[in-house]
Design an enzyme around this catalytic site. Structure first.
Site, PDB file in Angstrom:
ATOM      1  N   ARG A  56       0.826  -1.217   0.000  1.00 37.80           N
ATOM      2  CA  ARG A  56       0.000   0.000   0.000  1.00 37.80           C
ATOM      3  C   ARG A  56       0.862   1.269   0.000  1.00 37.80           C
ATOM      4  O   ARG A  56       0.528   2.245  -0.669  1.00 37.80           O
ATOM      5  CB  ARG A  56      -0.937  -0.011   1.210  1.00 37.80           C
ATOM      6  N   HIS A  60       0.590   4.395  -2.678  1.00 35.86           N
ATOM      7  CA  HIS A  60       0.402   5.794  -2.274  1.00 35.86           C
ATOM      8  C   HIS A  60       1.594   6.659  -2.672  1.00 35.86           C
ATOM      9  O   HIS A  60       1.453   7.860  -2.881  1.00 35.86           O
ATOM     10  CB  HIS A  60       0.131   5.874  -0.770  1.00 35.86           C
ATOM     11  N   ASP A  61       2.778   6.055  -2.758  1.00 28.63           N
ATOM     12  CA  ASP A  61       3.932   6.807  -3.258  1.00 28.63           C
ATOM     13  C   ASP A  61       3.752   7.095  -4.744  1.00 28.63           C
ATOM     14  O   ASP A  61       3.861   8.247  -5.189  1.00 28.63           O
ATOM     15  CB  ASP A  61       5.218   5.997  -3.033  1.00 28.63           C
ATOM     16  N   SER A  70       8.418  10.041  -2.104  1.00 24.00           N
ATOM     17  CA  SER A  70       7.964  11.234  -1.371  1.00 24.00           C
ATOM     18  C   SER A  70       7.089  10.874  -0.176  1.00 24.00           C
ATOM     19  O   SER A  70       7.003  11.639   0.785  1.00 24.00           O
ATOM     20  CB  SER A  70       7.227  12.193  -2.311  1.00 24.00           C
ATOM     21  N   ASN A  88      -2.993   8.677   4.610  1.00 21.82           N
ATOM     22  CA  ASN A  88      -1.771   7.957   5.003  1.00 21.82           C
ATOM     23  C   ASN A  88      -1.603   7.802   6.505  1.00 21.82           C
ATOM     24  O   ASN A  88      -1.004   6.831   6.984  1.00 21.82           O
ATOM     25  CB  ASN A  88      -0.542   8.689   4.446  1.00 21.82           C
TER      26      ASN A  88
HETATM   27  C1  HEM Z   1      -8.849   1.571  -6.145  1.00 24.97           C
HETATM   28  C2  HEM Z   1      -8.717   2.512  -5.234  1.00 24.97           C
HETATM   29  C3  HEM Z   1      -8.306   2.199  -3.835  1.00 24.97           C
HETATM   30  C4  HEM Z   1      -8.900   2.673  -2.709  1.00 24.97           C
HETATM   31  C5  HEM Z   1     -10.071   3.629  -2.648  1.00 24.97           C
HETATM   32  C6  HEM Z   1      -8.198   2.094  -1.593  1.00 24.97           C
HETATM   33  C7  HEM Z   1      -8.498   2.339  -0.274  1.00 24.97           C
HETATM   34  C8  HEM Z   1      -7.998   1.630   0.791  1.00 24.97           C
HETATM   35  C9  HEM Z   1      -8.388   1.790   2.164  1.00 24.97           C
HETATM   36  C10 HEM Z   1      -9.389   2.805   2.686  1.00 24.97           C
HETATM   37  C11 HEM Z   1      -7.715   0.870   2.892  1.00 24.97           C
HETATM   38  C12 HEM Z   1      -7.810   0.654   4.396  1.00 24.97           C
HETATM   39  C13 HEM Z   1      -6.637   1.307   5.101  1.00 24.97           C
HETATM   40  C14 HEM Z   1      -6.805   1.278   6.593  1.00 24.97           C
HETATM   41  O1  HEM Z   1      -7.825   1.781   7.079  1.00 24.97           O
HETATM   42  O2  HEM Z   1      -5.916   0.761   7.312  1.00 24.97           O
HETATM   43  C15 HEM Z   1      -6.876   0.138   1.993  1.00 24.97           C
HETATM   44  C16 HEM Z   1      -6.027  -0.873   2.357  1.00 24.97           C
HETATM   45  C17 HEM Z   1      -5.124  -1.462   1.501  1.00 24.97           C
HETATM   46  N1  HEM Z   1      -4.904  -1.118   0.180  1.00 24.97           N
HETATM   47 FE1  HEM Z   1      -6.070   0.040  -0.943  1.00 24.97          FE
HETATM   48  N2  HEM Z   1      -7.212   1.285  -2.064  1.00 24.97           N
HETATM   49  C18 HEM Z   1      -7.231   1.320  -3.426  1.00 24.97           C
HETATM   50  C19 HEM Z   1      -6.348   0.689  -4.274  1.00 24.97           C
HETATM   51  C20 HEM Z   1      -5.237  -0.006  -3.860  1.00 24.97           C
HETATM   52  C21 HEM Z   1      -4.145  -0.410  -4.698  1.00 24.97           C
HETATM   53  C22 HEM Z   1      -4.011  -0.058  -6.174  1.00 24.97           C
HETATM   54  C23 HEM Z   1      -3.279  -1.101  -3.913  1.00 24.97           C
HETATM   55  C24 HEM Z   1      -1.967  -1.723  -4.273  1.00 24.97           C
HETATM   56  C25 HEM Z   1      -1.700  -2.249  -5.443  1.00 24.97           C
HETATM   57  C26 HEM Z   1      -3.858  -1.149  -2.598  1.00 24.97           C
HETATM   58  C27 HEM Z   1      -3.321  -1.831  -1.526  1.00 24.97           C
HETATM   59  C28 HEM Z   1      -3.899  -1.893  -0.277  1.00 24.97           C
HETATM   60  C29 HEM Z   1      -3.462  -2.806   0.750  1.00 24.97           C
HETATM   61  C30 HEM Z   1      -2.389  -3.885   0.618  1.00 24.97           C
HETATM   62  C31 HEM Z   1      -4.228  -2.522   1.881  1.00 24.97           C
HETATM   63  C32 HEM Z   1      -4.091  -3.146   3.284  1.00 24.97           C
HETATM   64  C33 HEM Z   1      -3.152  -2.259   4.070  1.00 24.97           C
HETATM   65  C34 HEM Z   1      -2.774  -2.765   5.454  1.00 24.97           C
HETATM   66  O3  HEM Z   1      -3.165  -3.867   5.830  1.00 24.97           O
HETATM   67  O4  HEM Z   1      -2.051  -2.032   6.149  1.00 24.97           O
HETATM   68  N3  HEM Z   1      -5.022  -0.447  -2.588  1.00 24.97           N
HETATM   69  N4  HEM Z   1      -7.061   0.638   0.714  1.00 24.97           N
END
Ligand code: HEM
Ligand SMILES: *[C@@H]1O[C@H](CO)[C@@H](O)[C@H](O)[C@H]1NC(C)=O
Ligand SMILES: *[C@@H]1O[C@H](CO)[C@@H](O)[C@H](O)[C@H]1NC(C)=O
Length: 320
Positions: A56, A60-61, A70, A88
């Protein structure tokens, strides 16, 4: 004529326009990728959740000012950095893995390996440890010197995004809708804080209490994990409760069963065309893995600095 062609050809292949390449550190720091993998492996042995964290952070980077590291910069008295922005902070995790890899790399190859590349390697290795597929990533990124919280907030798509908003957000970074759907498969690992989806559970809108695109049984479970009492800010649930540490195709099966956790997950089946892509990924693990690796490589090339641009930081949390 021949001379002109020759010059044109030489220019096309000249290293003036520096580019990313696989094995960029082969000469300058041959152990770079091994050292990063070793640090990632050690960190995941203690906390497997950091694999999700690192993937993640890389996303975000890459979306904010390109994959220039960054997001790794700390805020200072003068500057509120990306890291401090609501998308973040406090949810990104795994920064310490990057910082410790950098520390080791500075001992063996001082100022040679960029933080942007360390993060890219660490995300690749996290995918390897979670999915079992290894792929090479080109390197040679340089580190940016600017990091603004306001940009992260403006650019990163919120979890309430609908299909059009997600498609546009990714298109603005040169990624297709299919790549957006494939990269969303990263939500097969890791967790989400309650506040990213409680709007779906409580007072959804003026006519319905609960998001009708969410399976009611799952919604009831989520309500127990995330009570509506103002105390759930620190509570988290798995994005994929069945296999939270395996980057597999279960994410897509969940969406097809109305069990996507975020609005931005469930919205991927809101049109026939995108639902067909979700089904394709759900039903073909090999296809998904290949597409995921390719899309990660592409995401890692967004807006990169190369050659003499930017710098090589000596500490990932600070510009030189
Ligand atoms: C499509 C748009 C996306 C949105 C709106 C989004 C949003 C989010 C949100 C809100 C979380 C929860 C974070 C938290 O509350 O701890 C999350 C977790 C995560 N996202 Fe996304 N995300 C998106 C796309 C992606 C992409 C493209 C990747 C990587 C290729 C990604 C990888 C992850 C991962 C691995 C987690 C789990 C993080 C953790 O366990 O610490 N996301 N995402
Ligand atoms: C912060 O601002 C002060 C005063 O404007 C300046 O002297 C200092 O160099 C700045 N520090 C950084 C890290 O930009
Ligand atoms: C509330 O949500 C439902 C289900 O998505 C939708 O059909 C309805 O139009 C929404 N009502 C308002 C007032 O937004």
């Amino acid at each position: 004529m021949f001379i002109v062609l020759l010059i044109v050809c030489l220019c096309l292949f000249s290293p003036l326009e520096a580019q990313l390449q696989v094995g960029f550190y082969r000469k300058s720091c041959p152990k770079a990728e091994l050292i990063v993998r070793d640090e990632v492996r050690k960190a995941l042995t203690k906390n497997i959740g950091l694999a999700a964290g690192l993937v993640r952070i890389h996303f975000h980077d890459a979306f904010v000012r390109g994959a220039d590291g960054s997001v790794l910069i700390d805020s200072t008295a003068n500057n509120t950095a990306e890291k401090s922005s609501p998308p973040n902070n406090p949810s990104l995790r795994g920064f310490e893995v990057i910082d410790s890899a950098k520390k080791r790399l500075e001992l063996v190859c001082k100022r040679k390996v960029s933080c942007a590349d360390i993060l890219t390697f660490a995300a690749r290795d996290s995918v390897f440890f979670s999915m079992g597929l290894y792929y090479s990533v080109p390197s040679g990124r340089r580190d940016g010197r600017v990091s603004l919280a306001s940009e992260a907030l403006r650019i990163l798509p919120p979890p309430t995004s609908n299909l059009n908003q997600l498609t546009q957000s990714f298109a603005s970074k040169g990624l297709t809708q299919d790549e957006m759907i494939t990269l969303s498969g990263a939500h097969s690992i890791g967790r989400s804080h309650c506040n990213a989806f409680t709007n779906r559970l409580y007072n959804f809108n003026s006519t319905v209490k609960q998001d009708p695109s969410l399976d009611p049984t799952y919604a009831a479970q989520l309500k127990r994990s995330c009570p509506n009492n103002g105390n759930s800010a620190n509570l988290v649930v798995s994005l994929d409760p069945a296999t939270p540490n395996k980057l597999d195709t279960n994410y897509y099966k969940l969406i097809l069963a109305k069990r996507g956790l975020l609005t931005s997950d469930q919205t991927l089946v809101s049109t026939q065309a995108t639902a067909a892509k979700v089904r394709a990924n759900a039903n073909n693990a090999k296809l998904f893995q290949q597409k995921f690796a390719a899309a990660m490589v592409k995401m890692g090339k967004i807006g990169v600095l190369t050659g003499k641009q930017g710098e090589i930081r000596s500490v990932c949390t600070k510009i030189n």
